[in-house]
Design a protein around this motif. Structure first.
Motif, PDB file in Angstrom:
ATOM      1  N   GLY A   1       0.808  -1.083  -0.014  1.00 61.47           N
ATOM      2  CA  GLY A   1       0.062  -0.137  -0.102  1.00 61.47           C
ATOM      3  C   GLY A   1       0.842   1.310   0.015  1.00 61.47           C
ATOM      4  N   CYS A   2       0.618   2.130  -1.216  1.00 57.91           N
ATOM      5  CA  CYS A   2       1.213   3.336  -1.103  1.00 57.91           C
ATOM      6  C   CYS A   2       0.501   4.258  -1.835  1.00 57.91           C
ATOM      7  CB  CYS A   2       2.700   3.368  -1.804  1.00 57.91           C
ATOM      8  SG  CYS A   2       3.356   4.633  -2.220  1.00 57.91           S
ATOM      9  N   PRO A   3       0.411   5.693  -1.275  1.00 58.00           N
ATOM     10  CA  PRO A   3      -0.354   6.703  -1.687  1.00 58.00           C
ATOM     11  C   PRO A   3       0.137   7.551  -2.668  1.00 58.00           C
ATOM     12  CG  PRO A   3       0.199   7.290   0.414  1.00 58.00           C
ATOM     13  CD  PRO A   3       0.637   6.113   0.068  1.00 58.00           C
ATOM     14  N   HIS A   4       1.628   7.424  -3.115  1.00 62.67           N
ATOM     15  CA  HIS A   4       2.276   8.274  -3.758  1.00 62.67           C
ATOM     16  C   HIS A   4       2.363   8.170  -5.188  1.00 62.67           C
ATOM     17  CE1 HIS A   4       3.763   9.771   0.267  1.00 62.67           C
ATOM     18  NE2 HIS A   4       4.416   8.591   0.436  1.00 62.67           N
ATOM     19  N   HIS A   5       2.278   6.924  -5.568  1.00 63.98           N
ATOM     20  CA  HIS A   5       2.234   6.600  -7.187  1.00 63.98           C
ATOM     21  C   HIS A   5       3.302   7.296  -7.896  1.00 63.98           C
ATOM     22  CE1 HIS A   5      -1.470   4.571  -6.374  1.00 63.98           C
ATOM     23  NE2 HIS A   5      -1.935   5.729  -5.882  1.00 63.98           N
ATOM     24  N   CYS A   6       4.641   7.168  -7.356  1.00 67.60           N
ATOM     25  CA  CYS A   6       5.754   7.799  -8.125  1.00 67.60           C
ATOM     26  C   CYS A   6       5.863   7.346  -9.555  1.00 67.60           C
ATOM     27  CB  CYS A   6       6.933   7.661  -7.488  1.00 67.60           C
ATOM     28  SG  CYS A   6       6.991   8.088  -5.474  1.00 67.60           S
ATOM     29  N   PRO A   7       6.022   7.991 -10.657  1.00 72.11           N
ATOM     30  CA  PRO A   7       6.485   7.377 -12.043  1.00 72.11           C
ATOM     31  C   PRO A   7       7.627   6.636 -11.965  1.00 72.11           C
ATOM     32  CG  PRO A   7       5.446   9.596 -12.155  1.00 72.11           C
ATOM     33  CD  PRO A   7       5.781   9.247 -10.747  1.00 72.11           C
ATOM     34  N   GLY A   8       7.775   5.556 -12.454  1.00 74.69           N
ATOM     35  CA  GLY A   8       9.134   4.869 -12.217  1.00 74.69           C
ATOM     36  C   GLY A   8       9.255   3.925 -11.210  1.00 74.69           C
ATOM     37  N   CYS A   9       8.045   3.754 -10.202  1.00 77.07           N
ATOM     38  CA  CYS A   9       8.299   3.023  -8.919  1.00 77.07           C
ATOM     39  C   CYS A   9       8.854   1.786  -9.320  1.00 77.07           C
ATOM     40  CB  CYS A   9       6.845   3.035  -8.368  1.00 77.07           C
ATOM     41  SG  CYS A   9       6.757   2.045  -6.988  1.00 77.07           S
ATOM     42  N   HIS A  10       9.763   1.447  -8.019  1.00 78.47           N
ATOM     43  CA  HIS A  10      10.456   0.059  -8.367  1.00 78.47           C
ATOM     44  C   HIS A  10       9.830  -0.885  -7.897  1.00 78.47           C
ATOM     45  CE1 HIS A  10      11.059   0.061  -3.874  1.00 78.47           C
ATOM     46  NE2 HIS A  10      10.934   1.283  -4.144  1.00 78.47           N
ATOM     47  N   ASN A  11       8.615  -0.937  -7.064  1.00 76.39           N
ATOM     48  CA  ASN A  11       7.906  -1.849  -6.579  1.00 76.39           C
ATOM     49  C   ASN A  11       6.292  -1.426  -6.979  1.00 76.39           C
ATOM     50  OD1 ASN A  11       7.599  -4.172  -5.276  1.00 76.39           O
ATOM     51  ND2 ASN A  11       8.242  -3.288  -3.202  1.00 76.39           N
TER      52      ASN A  11
ATOM     53  N   ALA B   1       3.239  -3.203  -5.098  1.00 76.61           N
ATOM     54  CA  ALA B   1       3.207  -2.960  -3.686  1.00 76.61           C
ATOM     55  C   ALA B   1       2.201  -1.549  -3.426  1.00 76.61           C
ATOM     56  CB  ALA B   1       4.485  -2.800  -2.805  1.00 76.61           C
ATOM     57  N   GLN B   2       2.157  -0.987  -4.504  1.00 77.47           N
ATOM     58  CA  GLN B   2       1.144   0.188  -4.084  1.00 77.47           C
ATOM     59  C   GLN B   2      -0.400  -0.214  -3.688  1.00 77.47           C
ATOM     60  OE1 GLN B   2       1.255   2.956  -7.599  1.00 77.47           O
ATOM     61  NE2 GLN B   2       3.384   3.095  -7.617  1.00 77.47           N
ATOM     62  N   ASP B   3      -0.651  -1.185  -4.159  1.00 78.08           N
ATOM     63  CA  ASP B   3      -1.829  -1.657  -3.913  1.00 78.08           C
ATOM     64  C   ASP B   3      -1.917  -2.162  -2.538  1.00 78.08           C
ATOM     65  OD1 ASP B   3      -4.191  -3.113  -3.613  1.00 78.08           O
ATOM     66  OD2 ASP B   3      -4.034  -4.329  -5.577  1.00 78.08           O
TER      67      ASP B   3
ATOM     68  N   SER C   1      10.304  -1.193   4.413  1.00 80.07           N
ATOM     69  CA  SER C   1      10.132  -0.509   3.080  1.00 80.07           C
ATOM     70  C   SER C   1       8.692  -0.749   2.696  1.00 80.07           C
ATOM     71  CB  SER C   1      11.332  -1.117   2.185  1.00 80.07           C
ATOM     72  OG  SER C   1      11.567  -0.339   1.040  1.00 80.07           O
ATOM     73  N   GLY C   2       8.570  -0.620   1.360  1.00 80.42           N
ATOM     74  CA  GLY C   2       7.214  -0.717   0.810  1.00 80.42           C
ATOM     75  C   GLY C   2       7.253  -0.675  -0.630  1.00 80.42           C
ATOM     76  N   GLY C   3       5.816  -0.236  -0.821  1.00 84.84           N
ATOM     77  CA  GLY C   3       4.748   0.202  -0.277  1.00 84.84           C
ATOM     78  C   GLY C   3       5.383   1.421   0.510  1.00 84.84           C
ATOM     79  N   GLU C   4       4.467   1.989   1.531  1.00 86.44           N
ATOM     80  CA  GLU C   4       4.495   3.069   2.071  1.00 86.44           C
ATOM     81  C   GLU C   4       4.351   2.751   3.701  1.00 86.44           C
ATOM     82  OE1 GLU C   4       5.554   6.827   2.007  1.00 86.44           O
ATOM     83  OE2 GLU C   4       5.611   6.030   4.069  1.00 86.44           O
TER      84      GLU C   4
ATOM     85  N   SER D   1      10.514   5.887   3.420  1.00 81.38           N
ATOM     86  CA  SER D   1       9.272   6.703   3.284  1.00 81.38           C
ATOM     87  C   SER D   1       9.149   7.702   2.003  1.00 81.38           C
ATOM     88  CB  SER D   1       8.856   7.367   4.727  1.00 81.38           C
ATOM     89  OG  SER D   1       7.628   8.238   4.287  1.00 81.38           O
ATOM     90  N   GLY D   2       8.079   7.725   1.469  1.00 85.46           N
ATOM     91  CA  GLY D   2       7.924   8.642   0.247  1.00 85.46           C
ATOM     92  C   GLY D   2       7.642  10.086   0.913  1.00 85.46           C
ATOM     93  N   TYR D   3       6.949  10.048   2.117  1.00 85.96           N
ATOM     94  CA  TYR D   3       6.972  11.444   2.592  1.00 85.96           C
ATOM     95  C   TYR D   3       8.265  11.963   3.159  1.00 85.96           C
ATOM     96  CZ  TYR D   3       2.100   9.748   3.295  1.00 85.96           C
ATOM     97  OH  TYR D   3       0.810   9.426   2.980  1.00 85.96           O
TER      98      TYR D   3
ATOM     99  N   GLN E   1       9.837  10.933  -2.133  1.00 88.23           N
ATOM    100  CA  GLN E   1       9.452  10.221  -3.362  1.00 88.23           C
ATOM    101  C   GLN E   1      10.525   9.994  -4.182  1.00 88.23           C
ATOM    102  OE1 GLN E   1       5.779  11.452  -5.033  1.00 88.23           O
ATOM    103  NE2 GLN E   1       4.824  11.915  -3.557  1.00 88.23           N
ATOM    104  N   PHE E   2      10.282   8.674  -4.836  1.00 92.52           N
ATOM    105  CA  PHE E   2      11.331   8.541  -5.868  1.00 92.52           C
ATOM    106  C   PHE E   2      11.011   9.556  -7.168  1.00 92.52           C
ATOM    107  CE2 PHE E   2      12.007   6.321 -10.035  1.00 92.52           C
ATOM    108  CZ  PHE E   2      13.333   6.254  -9.974  1.00 92.52           C
ATOM    109  N   VAL E   3      11.761  10.166  -7.567  1.00 92.41           N
ATOM    110  CA  VAL E   3      11.706  11.000  -8.818  1.00 92.41           C
ATOM    111  C   VAL E   3      12.584  10.535  -9.928  1.00 92.41           C
ATOM    112  CG1 VAL E   3      11.916  13.714  -9.451  1.00 92.41           C
ATOM    113  CG2 VAL E   3      11.403  13.058  -7.129  1.00 92.41           C
TER     114      VAL E   3
END
Ligand code: SF4
Length: 167
Positions: A25-35, A38-40, A68-71, A101-103, A130-132
């Motif tokens: 679970g992660c609310p950030h949805h960074c483009p290019g996320c490595h995982n 795990a956002q779900d 780690s995560g996710g968030e 953390s993405g925060y 966040q991952f940029v």
């Protein structure tokens, strides 16, 4: 809480041999996320805290745990993450705790939330932000993009000044 995975031993998710928990679970949805999967929040398996504590307990190679995560620090996950870290410290008081953390730290402190503050008190090293994708740099150690910081959290919280963790 669901988890996307657990590594009994890793040297690529923080300094030294570490157990690594990937929460879902992660609310950030960074483009290019490595995982991305795990956002779900429903991805992966149910978090069985006791089973993971048992796996950590007797492993003498380990120097710490990484969350780690996710968030890990979103409002959905943070209560269980805090509870887990506290239990890890009961069985392995010498462990240091890394958390991704993405925060940013400023966003986390800005919540003025008791659970968040308690959780930050339990963390030794926070890799924040966040991952940029435009700042992606594969040569960076333990982080994906150059905007992220590896924060030595205890002295940073004490002095209110960003102190980088010395690798
Ligand atoms: S914070 Fe991490 S897990 Fe969440 S979307 Fe960004 S890269 Fe993916």
């Amino acid at each position: 809480m669901k988890i996307a995975g657990f590594y009994d031993e890793s040297i690529s998710n923080g300094l030294g041999w570490r157990a690594v928990l990937f929460v879902s679970g992660c609310p950030h949805h960074c483009p290019g996320c490595h995982n991305q999967e795990a956002q779900d929040f429903n991805y992966g398996s149910e978090f069985n805290k006791q089973e993971i504590l048992d796996r950590i307990k007797e492993n003498s190679i380990l120097k710490g745990i990484t969350i780690s995560g996710g968030e890990p620090l979103c409002k959905e996950n943070i209560p269980e993450v805090l509870d887990f870290i506290k239990d890890v410290k009961k069985i392995r008081p010498e462990f240091n705790v890394w958390c991704y953390s993405g925060y940013t730290l400023e966003q986390l402190l800005g919540r003025n939330d008791e659970v968040t503050n308690k959780c930050l008190d339990e963390i030794d090293v926070l890799v924040d932000g966040q991952f940029v994708q435009s700042k992606k740099d594969p040569t960076l150690k333990f982080k994906g993009s150059s905007n992220q910081r590896i924060i030595d959290l205890k002295p940073t919280l004490k002095t209110h000044k960003f102190i980088e963790y010395k690798l």
